[in-house]
Write a protein that holds these residues in place. Sequence first.
Motif, PDB file in Angstrom:
ATOM      1  N   ALA A  96       0.830  -1.204   0.000  1.00 10.45           N
ATOM      2  CA  ALA A  96       0.000   0.000   0.000  1.00 10.45           C
ATOM      3  C   ALA A  96       0.862   1.250   0.000  1.00 10.45           C
ATOM      4  CB  ALA A  96      -0.927  -0.005   1.215  1.00 10.45           C
ATOM      5  N   SER A 148      -3.952   3.185   7.765  1.00  9.06           N
ATOM      6  CA  SER A 148      -4.065   3.801   6.445  1.00  9.06           C
ATOM      7  C   SER A 148      -3.969   5.322   6.531  1.00  9.06           C
ATOM      8  CB  SER A 148      -5.388   3.392   5.787  1.00  9.06           C
ATOM      9  OG  SER A 148      -6.497   3.761   6.587  1.00  9.06           O
ATOM     10  N   ASP A 369      -9.524   3.607  -0.157  1.00  8.89           N
ATOM     11  CA  ASP A 369      -9.215   3.886   1.248  1.00  8.89           C
ATOM     12  C   ASP A 369      -7.851   3.346   1.651  1.00  8.89           C
ATOM     13  OD1 ASP A 369     -11.329   5.371   2.077  1.00  8.89           O
ATOM     14  OD2 ASP A 369     -12.363   3.766   3.143  1.00  8.89           O
ATOM     15  N   TYR A 370      -7.458   2.231   1.049  1.00  9.32           N
ATOM     16  CA  TYR A 370      -6.271   1.539   1.551  1.00  9.32           C
ATOM     17  C   TYR A 370      -5.070   1.509   0.615  1.00  9.32           C
ATOM     18  CZ  TYR A 370      -9.345  -0.057   5.254  1.00  9.32           C
ATOM     19  OH  TYR A 370     -10.208  -0.084   6.321  1.00  9.32           O
ATOM     20  N   CYS A 371      -5.278   1.247  -0.649  1.00  7.51           N
ATOM     21  CA  CYS A 371      -4.092   0.875  -1.413  1.00  7.51           C
ATOM     22  C   CYS A 371      -4.085   1.223  -2.888  1.00  7.51           C
ATOM     23  CB  CYS A 371      -3.847  -0.632  -1.269  1.00  7.51           C
ATOM     24  SG  CYS A 371      -5.240  -1.650  -1.842  1.00  7.51           S
TER      25      CYS A 371
END
Length: 438
Positions: A96, A148, A369-371
């Motif tokens: 990420a 995150s 949202d994350y990666c």
Amino acid sequence: MSPVQIRHLATDSADFDAQFRQLQHWSAETDQAIEERVAAILADVRSRGDAAVLEYTARFDQWSAPTVAGLELSRDELRAAFDSITPAQRRALEAAAQRVRSYHERQLQACGLSWQYRDEDGTLLGQKVTPLDRVGIYVPGGKAAYPSSVLMNALPAQVAGVGEIVMVVPTPRGEKNALVLAAAYVAGVHRAFTIGGAQAVGALAYGTETVPRVDKVTGPGNAYVASAKRRVFGQVGIDMIAGPSEILVLADGSTPAEWVAMDLFSQAEHDELAQSILLCPEAAYLAEVQAAIDRLLPTMPRQAVIRASLEGRGALIHTRSMDEACAISNRIAPEHLEVSSRDPHRWEPLLRHAGAIFLGAYTSESLGDYCAGPNHVLPTSGTARFSSPLGVYDFQKRSSLIEVSEAGAQVLGPIAAELAYGEGLQAHAQAAEMRLKR
């Protein structure tokens, strides 16, 4: 379990506009008691520094140390946290981080570079872009942990070239989240303190004996953090005042209803004030999504929060067409906008206001949202009409460059003098005229 009582609206109904305005209503005003308490905390931190930070940390987080230095996490502790998480978590964090870093490096090349040029008379004009010296990033803690958020705040600052990144994160009862600390290690955070709340924002804004004063504070937080950021703006920069999370899905009925239902859940599970809305011209599909919501909700660990969010602020809206759905989306200016259709690129040119636009059925908001790479710190509550996602540009500033040649002074001087005399500013005019050849 009873069906979810989510609003069903239709744009062809006579009272749609009134119902739509009611749906959009959300007061960003902070409770007066919170405002007064935050003002007192900030004044105390500004006056007493470390002592106040220690007192409020002990009071609100039940977490204390003899000194604020005892609340600082060393780089070795961050590395130890990284080593302590599972191999799968390490791989996910690093993957990420690499995607987020790569995206912001491209952003730097596109908009974050200095430039200059010379006029025909030799006058140099340009822009000098420099990174901020020191920034503070606030990472929420307590009810949930957000590694995150560490990546999304620290990595663009790192790519921008910020000299020092200072992280603050509350650790109620001293419980440190290893994944958050590991993310700080991966993202290159320079200093980290286990403090939170308004007192942490005040420490970053004003500086204490131990916590360094920063130039800008970024990152999400609760109502106390938002109020504190609003109050210290001017002493330091801030990224934005974020409201509840939002998702708007534009669907043509081609995506499995379960996928869209879960995407609506993905925002609703944040908190009861989060907003999830679906716009679609197919009435039968809206019924399918309602059925999927009722079927899937009992499987969700946070089903009570999801239900409260959907029933309080959610809606399934039947539109006359996808074109109308796009027009309504622009009125909402959502934080997250999913275009869940067979041909999302047909509709994307019509969409002018959104924090982030997710194109196609396979592009769930959670990937962003994350990666996926772009930043997940996005404008909320309609502010996407005039605001942008957090990015490299938030950690830079721009200085204009002007070097007027002798020949250029002969051209610009009379222009400046004429305008200065018109404003009644004789010294301005004469400063320009003194450089003219007689």
